[in-house]
Scaffold this active site. Sequence first.
Site, PDB file in Angstrom:
ATOM      1  N   SER A   1       0.907  -1.228   0.164  1.00  0.00           N
ATOM      2  CA  SER A   1      -0.010  -0.109   0.096  1.00  0.00           C
ATOM      3  C   SER A   1       0.789   1.192  -0.060  1.00  0.00           C
ATOM      4  CB  SER A   1      -0.782   0.163   1.222  1.00  0.00           C
ATOM      5  OG  SER A   1      -1.873  -0.843   1.189  1.00  0.00           O
TER       6      SER A   1
ATOM      7  N   LYS B   1       0.414   3.290  -3.064  1.00  0.00           N
ATOM      8  CA  LYS B   1      -0.730   4.388  -3.228  1.00  0.00           C
ATOM      9  C   LYS B   1      -0.381   5.660  -3.116  1.00  0.00           C
ATOM     10  CE  LYS B   1      -3.773   0.620  -1.101  1.00  0.00           C
ATOM     11  NZ  LYS B   1      -4.428   0.147   0.069  1.00  0.00           N
TER      12      LYS B   1
ATOM     13  N   TYR C   1      -4.110  -1.716 -10.299  1.00  0.00           N
ATOM     14  CA  TYR C   1      -3.760  -1.703  -8.720  1.00  0.00           C
ATOM     15  C   TYR C   1      -2.941  -2.893  -8.369  1.00  0.00           C
ATOM     16  CZ  TYR C   1      -5.153  -2.034  -3.859  1.00  0.00           C
ATOM     17  OH  TYR C   1      -5.173  -2.302  -2.341  1.00  0.00           O
TER      18      TYR C   1
ATOM     19  N   TYR D   1      -4.565   3.780   8.026  1.00  0.00           N
ATOM     20  CA  TYR D   1      -5.863   3.592   8.282  1.00  0.00           C
ATOM     21  C   TYR D   1      -6.469   3.702   9.883  1.00  0.00           C
ATOM     22  CZ  TYR D   1      -3.767   1.350   4.231  1.00  0.00           C
ATOM     23  OH  TYR D   1      -2.887   0.933   3.185  1.00  0.00           O
TER      24      TYR D   1
ATOM     25  N   VAL E   1       1.130  -3.761   4.038  1.00  0.00           N
ATOM     26  CA  VAL E   1       1.286  -4.934   4.762  1.00  0.00           C
ATOM     27  C   VAL E   1       2.393  -5.753   4.526  1.00  0.00           C
ATOM     28  CG1 VAL E   1      -1.196  -5.393   4.959  1.00  0.00           C
ATOM     29  CG2 VAL E   1      -0.211  -6.251   2.861  1.00  0.00           C
TER      30      VAL E   1
HETATM   31  O1  DON Z   1      -4.958  -4.766  -1.766  1.00  0.00           O
HETATM   32  C1  DON Z   1      -4.816  -5.312  -0.885  1.00  0.00           C
HETATM   33  O2  DON Z   1      -5.122  -5.549   0.126  1.00  0.00           O
HETATM   34  C2  DON Z   1      -3.029  -5.370  -0.815  1.00  0.00           C
HETATM   35  N1  DON Z   1      -2.539  -5.599  -2.032  1.00  0.00           N
HETATM   36  C3  DON Z   1      -2.563  -4.094  -0.087  1.00  0.00           C
HETATM   37  C4  DON Z   1      -3.001  -3.865   1.106  1.00  0.00           C
HETATM   38  C5  DON Z   1      -1.982  -3.105   2.096  1.00  0.00           C
HETATM   39  O3  DON Z   1      -0.925  -2.901   1.997  1.00  0.00           O
HETATM   40  C6  DON Z   1      -2.846  -2.590   3.386  1.00  0.00           C
HETATM   41  N2  DON Z   1      -1.854  -1.909   4.125  1.00  0.00           N
HETATM   42  N3  DON Z   1      -1.435  -2.112   5.246  1.00  0.00           N
END
Ligand code: DON
Length: 311
Positions: free
Chosen positions: A64, A67, A191, A243, A261
Amino acid sequence: MTDLSAIVSEIAAEMAAAPDRGTPASYIPPLASVDPARFGIAVIEADGTAHVAGDGDMPFSIQSISKVFSLTLALGAVGDQLWTRVGREPSGSAFNSIVQLETEHGIPRNPFINAGAIVTSDILLGRNAPREAIGEMLRFVRALAGDEAIFIDETVARAEQDTGYRNMALANYMRAFGNLHHPAEHVLGVYFHHCALAMSCRQLALAGRYLMAGGINPETGRSIVSAQRARRINALMLTCGHYDGSGEFAFRVGLPGKSGVGGGILAVAPGIASIAVWSPGLNERGNSQLGTLALERLVARTGWSIFEPRG
Ligand code: DON
Protein backbone atom coordinates in the site's frame (compact mmCIF):
# COMPACT_ATOMS: atom_id res chain seq x y z
CA MET A 1 23.92 11.15 20.90
CA THR A 2 23.53 13.51 17.93
CA ASP A 3 25.37 11.65 15.16
CA LEU A 4 22.61 10.50 12.81
CA SER A 5 24.57 7.54 11.45
CA ALA A 6 25.11 6.27 14.98
CA ILE A 7 21.42 6.70 15.82
CA VAL A 8 20.36 4.76 12.69
CA SER A 9 22.82 1.90 13.40
CA GLU A 10 21.79 1.81 17.03
CA ILE A 11 18.09 1.52 16.11
CA ALA A 12 18.87 -1.26 13.59
CA ALA A 13 20.73 -3.18 16.31
CA GLU A 14 17.88 -2.70 18.79
CA MET A 15 15.30 -3.89 16.24
CA ALA A 16 17.38 -6.94 15.27
CA ALA A 17 17.20 -8.04 18.91
CA ALA A 18 13.56 -7.07 19.59
CA PRO A 19 11.52 -9.99 20.91
CA ASP A 20 7.98 -8.90 19.98
CA ARG A 21 8.02 -8.70 16.17
CA GLY A 22 4.31 -8.97 15.18
CA THR A 23 3.01 -11.36 12.53
CA PRO A 24 3.72 -11.21 8.77
CA ALA A 25 0.71 -10.96 6.44
CA SER A 26 -0.59 -14.43 5.60
CA TYR A 27 -3.17 -13.83 2.84
CA ILE A 28 -0.70 -14.71 0.04
CA PRO A 29 2.25 -17.17 0.21
CA PRO A 30 4.95 -14.74 -1.04
CA LEU A 31 4.26 -12.44 1.94
CA ALA A 32 3.66 -15.24 4.48
CA SER A 33 7.08 -16.74 3.72
CA VAL A 34 9.17 -13.61 4.43
CA ASP A 35 11.54 -14.03 7.40
CA PRO A 36 10.16 -12.06 10.42
CA ALA A 37 13.75 -11.52 11.63
CA ARG A 38 14.30 -8.93 8.88
CA PHE A 39 14.64 -5.25 9.71
CA GLY A 40 15.86 -2.47 7.45
CA ILE A 41 16.10 1.30 7.70
CA ALA A 42 17.18 4.11 5.35
CA VAL A 43 17.30 7.82 6.13
CA ILE A 44 18.06 10.27 3.30
CA GLU A 45 18.78 13.77 4.54
CA ALA A 46 17.82 16.93 2.63
CA ASP A 47 21.43 17.34 1.42
CA GLY A 48 21.40 13.79 0.02
CA THR A 49 23.40 12.11 2.78
CA ALA A 50 22.17 8.51 3.14
CA HIS A 51 22.19 6.42 6.32
CA VAL A 52 21.26 2.79 5.67
CA ALA A 53 21.38 -0.07 8.18
CA GLY A 54 20.22 -3.65 8.76
CA ASP A 55 18.41 -5.06 5.70
CA GLY A 56 18.02 -1.59 4.22
CA ASP A 57 19.16 -2.71 0.77
CA MET A 58 16.93 -5.79 0.54
CA PRO A 59 13.86 -5.43 -1.74
CA PHE A 60 10.45 -6.16 -0.18
CA SER A 61 6.83 -5.84 -1.33
CA ILE A 62 5.87 -2.19 -0.84
CA GLN A 63 2.14 -2.96 -1.13
CA SER A 64 0.00 0.00 0.00
CA ILE A 65 2.95 2.40 0.14
CA SER A 66 2.57 2.45 -3.66
CA LYS A 67 -0.73 4.31 -3.13
CA VAL A 68 1.30 7.47 -2.45
CA PHE A 69 2.91 7.23 -5.89
CA SER A 70 -0.31 6.27 -7.72
CA LEU A 71 -2.08 9.22 -6.05
CA THR A 72 0.73 11.54 -7.17
CA LEU A 73 0.42 10.32 -10.77
CA ALA A 74 -3.40 10.45 -10.76
CA LEU A 75 -3.32 14.04 -9.46
CA GLY A 76 -0.91 14.85 -12.27
CA ALA A 77 -3.38 13.36 -14.76
CA VAL A 78 -6.66 14.98 -13.63
CA GLY A 79 -5.65 17.56 -10.99
CA ASP A 80 -8.03 18.47 -8.18
CA GLN A 81 -10.95 16.92 -10.08
CA LEU A 82 -9.77 13.71 -8.45
CA TRP A 83 -11.40 14.95 -5.24
CA THR A 84 -14.87 14.67 -6.78
CA ARG A 85 -14.37 10.88 -6.76
CA VAL A 86 -12.29 10.31 -3.60
CA GLY A 87 -12.60 11.91 -0.14
CA ARG A 88 -9.94 13.28 2.18
CA GLU A 89 -11.11 12.04 5.58
CA PRO A 90 -9.67 9.29 7.75
CA SER A 91 -11.90 6.23 7.53
CA GLY A 92 -11.46 4.83 11.03
CA SER A 93 -11.92 1.43 9.37
CA ALA A 94 -9.67 -1.35 8.14
CA PHE A 95 -7.82 -0.80 4.85
CA ASN A 96 -10.07 -3.16 2.91
CA SER A 97 -13.41 -2.24 4.49
CA ILE A 98 -16.52 -1.98 2.31
CA VAL A 99 -19.01 -0.67 4.92
CA GLN A 100 -18.79 3.10 4.32
CA LEU A 101 -19.19 2.76 0.55
CA GLU A 102 -22.92 2.03 0.79
CA THR A 103 -23.94 5.11 2.79
CA GLU A 104 -21.37 7.31 1.03
CA HIS A 105 -22.56 6.40 -2.49
CA GLY A 106 -19.43 4.68 -3.73
CA ILE A 107 -17.08 7.58 -2.89
CA PRO A 108 -14.14 6.18 -0.84
CA ARG A 109 -13.15 8.15 2.26
CA ASN A 110 -9.56 8.71 1.14
CA PRO A 111 -7.03 7.63 -1.53
CA PHE A 112 -5.11 5.28 0.79
CA ILE A 113 -7.80 2.76 1.72
CA ASN A 114 -8.11 0.04 -0.93
CA ALA A 115 -11.32 1.48 -2.40
CA GLY A 116 -9.68 4.90 -2.83
CA ALA A 117 -6.56 3.45 -4.45
CA ILE A 118 -8.74 1.42 -6.82
CA VAL A 119 -10.34 4.70 -7.99
CA THR A 120 -6.89 6.28 -8.51
CA SER A 121 -5.91 3.19 -10.57
CA ASP A 122 -9.07 3.76 -12.64
CA ILE A 123 -7.89 7.34 -13.24
CA LEU A 124 -4.47 6.09 -14.39
CA LEU A 125 -6.30 3.98 -16.98
CA GLY A 126 -7.99 7.12 -18.31
CA ARG A 127 -5.16 7.81 -20.72
CA ASN A 128 -3.59 4.35 -20.99
CA ALA A 129 -4.19 0.66 -21.62
CA PRO A 130 -3.52 -1.49 -18.49
CA ARG A 131 -0.03 -2.52 -19.58
CA GLU A 132 0.97 1.11 -20.23
CA ALA A 133 -0.52 2.30 -16.92
CA ILE A 134 1.56 -0.31 -15.07
CA GLY A 135 4.66 0.68 -17.08
CA GLU A 136 4.03 4.35 -16.26
CA MET A 137 3.98 3.59 -12.51
CA LEU A 138 7.20 1.57 -12.74
CA ARG A 139 8.96 4.29 -14.75
CA PHE A 140 7.76 6.93 -12.27
CA VAL A 141 9.15 5.24 -9.15
CA ARG A 142 12.40 4.36 -10.97
CA ALA A 143 12.82 8.01 -11.94
CA LEU A 144 11.96 9.24 -8.42
CA ALA A 145 14.52 6.91 -6.85
CA GLY A 146 17.03 7.31 -9.69
CA ASP A 147 17.31 3.51 -9.79
CA GLU A 148 16.41 1.38 -12.81
CA ALA A 149 16.74 -1.85 -10.79
CA ILE A 150 13.30 -1.39 -9.15
CA PHE A 151 10.91 -4.09 -10.38
CA ILE A 152 7.39 -5.47 -10.08
CA ASP A 153 7.27 -8.92 -8.46
CA GLU A 154 5.00 -10.88 -10.81
CA THR A 155 4.58 -13.72 -8.28
CA VAL A 156 3.07 -11.24 -5.81
CA ALA A 157 0.87 -9.64 -8.49
CA ARG A 158 -0.47 -13.04 -9.58
CA ALA A 159 -1.12 -14.16 -5.98
CA GLU A 160 -3.04 -10.90 -5.34
CA GLN A 161 -5.09 -11.52 -8.46
CA ASP A 162 -5.86 -15.12 -7.43
CA THR A 163 -7.10 -14.14 -3.97
CA GLY A 164 -8.42 -10.59 -4.47
CA TYR A 165 -12.14 -11.32 -4.00
CA ARG A 166 -12.66 -8.42 -1.62
CA ASN A 167 -10.91 -5.94 -3.92
CA MET A 168 -13.02 -7.28 -6.79
CA ALA A 169 -16.12 -6.63 -4.66
CA LEU A 170 -14.96 -3.07 -3.85
CA ALA A 171 -14.30 -2.35 -7.53
CA ASN A 172 -17.61 -3.74 -8.77
CA TYR A 173 -19.52 -2.01 -5.98
CA MET A 174 -18.02 1.36 -6.95
CA ARG A 175 -18.76 0.63 -10.62
CA ALA A 176 -22.42 0.18 -9.64
CA PHE A 177 -22.31 3.75 -8.22
CA GLY A 178 -20.68 5.03 -11.41
CA ASN A 179 -17.36 5.72 -9.66
CA LEU A 180 -15.32 3.28 -11.76
CA HIS A 181 -15.10 3.99 -15.48
CA HIS A 182 -13.17 0.95 -16.70
CA PRO A 183 -13.77 -2.81 -16.31
CA ALA A 184 -12.96 -3.99 -12.78
CA GLU A 185 -10.45 -6.59 -14.11
CA HIS A 186 -8.44 -3.89 -15.89
CA VAL A 187 -8.45 -1.52 -12.91
CA LEU A 188 -7.42 -4.28 -10.50
CA GLY A 189 -4.66 -5.37 -12.89
CA VAL A 190 -3.13 -1.92 -12.46
CA TYR A 191 -3.81 -1.84 -8.71
CA PHE A 192 -2.34 -5.31 -7.99
CA HIS A 193 0.76 -4.59 -10.05
CA HIS A 194 1.59 -1.33 -8.31
CA CYS A 195 1.05 -3.01 -4.92
CA ALA A 196 3.54 -5.68 -6.12
CA LEU A 197 6.38 -3.19 -6.62
CA ALA A 198 9.50 -4.51 -4.87
CA MET A 199 11.82 -1.88 -3.39
CA SER A 200 14.43 -1.65 -0.67
CA CYS A 201 14.30 0.91 2.15
CA ARG A 202 17.02 2.88 0.37
CA GLN A 203 15.07 2.95 -2.92
CA LEU A 204 11.84 3.88 -1.12
CA ALA A 205 13.43 6.69 0.90
CA LEU A 206 15.02 8.01 -2.31
CA ALA A 207 11.64 7.88 -4.08
CA GLY A 208 10.03 9.83 -1.22
CA ARG A 209 12.44 12.77 -1.40
CA TYR A 210 10.00 15.01 -3.30
CA LEU A 211 7.65 14.90 -0.31
CA MET A 212 10.42 16.07 2.01
CA ALA A 213 11.53 18.81 -0.39
CA GLY A 214 8.37 20.76 -1.28
CA GLY A 215 7.59 18.72 -4.38
CA ILE A 216 11.08 18.90 -5.92
CA ASN A 217 13.42 15.98 -6.52
CA PRO A 218 16.46 17.43 -4.75
CA GLU A 219 18.89 15.42 -6.87
CA THR A 220 17.67 16.58 -10.28
CA GLY A 221 16.02 19.86 -9.26
CA ARG A 222 12.94 18.72 -11.23
CA SER A 223 9.51 19.60 -9.91
CA ILE A 224 7.44 16.45 -9.36
CA VAL A 225 4.42 18.22 -7.84
CA SER A 226 3.75 21.77 -6.64
CA ALA A 227 4.72 22.69 -3.08
CA GLN A 228 1.04 22.88 -2.18
CA ARG A 229 0.40 19.39 -3.53
CA ALA A 230 3.38 17.96 -1.62
CA ARG A 231 2.00 19.51 1.60
CA ARG A 232 -1.42 18.04 0.91
CA ILE A 233 -0.10 14.54 0.18
CA ASN A 234 1.86 14.74 3.45
CA ALA A 235 -1.33 15.81 5.26
CA LEU A 236 -3.18 12.79 3.88
CA MET A 237 -0.32 10.50 4.90
CA LEU A 238 -0.50 11.85 8.44
CA THR A 239 -4.30 11.55 8.74
CA CYS A 240 -4.98 8.44 6.62
CA GLY A 241 -1.66 6.66 5.95
CA HIS A 242 -2.09 3.98 8.61
CA TYR A 243 -5.86 3.36 8.22
CA ASP A 244 -7.54 2.84 11.61
CA GLY A 245 -4.09 3.09 13.19
CA SER A 246 -3.41 6.62 11.83
CA GLY A 247 -4.20 8.39 15.12
CA GLU A 248 -1.91 6.04 17.03
CA PHE A 249 0.91 6.55 14.49
CA ALA A 250 0.57 10.36 14.70
CA PHE A 251 0.56 10.10 18.50
CA ARG A 252 3.63 7.89 18.72
CA VAL A 253 5.71 9.11 15.73
CA GLY A 254 4.33 12.49 14.62
CA LEU A 255 5.38 12.28 10.97
CA PRO A 256 3.40 11.81 7.74
CA GLY A 257 3.73 8.10 7.00
CA LYS A 258 2.35 5.41 4.72
CA SER A 259 2.38 1.74 5.63
CA GLY A 260 2.02 -1.45 3.59
CA VAL A 261 1.15 -5.03 4.56
CA GLY A 262 4.60 -6.08 3.38
CA GLY A 263 5.84 -4.42 6.60
CA GLY A 264 7.28 -1.24 5.07
CA ILE A 265 6.63 2.36 6.11
CA LEU A 266 7.62 5.51 4.19
CA ALA A 267 7.81 8.53 6.52
CA VAL A 268 8.57 12.17 5.77
CA ALA A 269 10.22 14.78 8.00
CA PRO A 270 9.48 17.86 5.84
CA GLY A 271 12.63 19.82 5.03
CA ILE A 272 14.77 17.33 6.96
CA ALA A 273 14.66 13.73 5.74
CA SER A 274 12.89 10.99 3.79
CA ILE A 275 12.81 7.78 5.81
CA ALA A 276 11.90 4.16 5.05
CA VAL A 277 11.74 1.25 7.47
CA TRP A 278 10.86 -2.39 6.94
CA SER A 279 10.09 -5.33 9.17
CA PRO A 280 7.54 -7.91 7.97
CA GLY A 281 5.73 -8.54 11.29
CA LEU A 282 2.50 -6.52 11.58
CA ASN A 283 0.52 -5.23 14.55
CA GLU A 284 -3.23 -5.77 14.99
CA ARG A 285 -4.03 -2.91 12.55
CA GLY A 286 -1.88 -4.35 9.77
CA ASN A 287 1.00 -1.88 10.20
CA SER A 288 4.64 -2.87 10.78
CA GLN A 289 5.21 -3.52 14.48
CA LEU A 290 8.96 -2.83 14.55
CA GLY A 291 8.80 -0.29 11.74
CA THR A 292 6.56 1.86 13.92
CA LEU A 293 8.76 1.34 16.99
CA ALA A 294 11.89 2.21 15.01
CA LEU A 295 10.34 5.46 13.76
CA GLU A 296 9.14 6.29 17.26
CA ARG A 297 12.72 5.93 18.53
CA LEU A 298 14.22 7.82 15.58
CA VAL A 299 11.93 10.79 16.19
CA ALA A 300 12.51 10.70 19.96
CA ARG A 301 16.29 10.82 19.41
CA THR A 302 16.31 13.46 16.65
CA GLY A 303 13.40 15.73 17.61
CA TRP A 304 11.96 15.40 14.08
CA SER A 305 8.26 15.21 15.01
CA ILE A 306 6.29 17.79 13.01
CA PHE A 307 4.75 18.81 16.34
CA GLU A 308 8.14 19.77 17.79
CA PRO A 309 8.50 23.59 18.18
CA ARG A 310 10.76 24.92 15.38
CA GLY A 311 12.94 27.76 15.75
O1 DON B 1 -5.07 -4.88 -1.82
C1 DON B 1 -4.59 -5.33 -0.79
O2 DON B 1 -5.29 -5.68 0.13
C2 DON B 1 -3.08 -5.41 -0.70
N1 DON B 1 -2.52 -5.58 -2.00
C3 DON B 1 -2.50 -4.14 -0.13
C4 DON B 1 -2.96 -3.83 1.20
C5 DON B 1 -2.03 -3.06 2.05
O3 DON B 1 -0.83 -2.97 1.91
C6 DON B 1 -2.71 -2.47 3.21
N2 DON B 1 -1.78 -1.96 4.13
N3 DON B 1 -1.52 -2.07 5.22
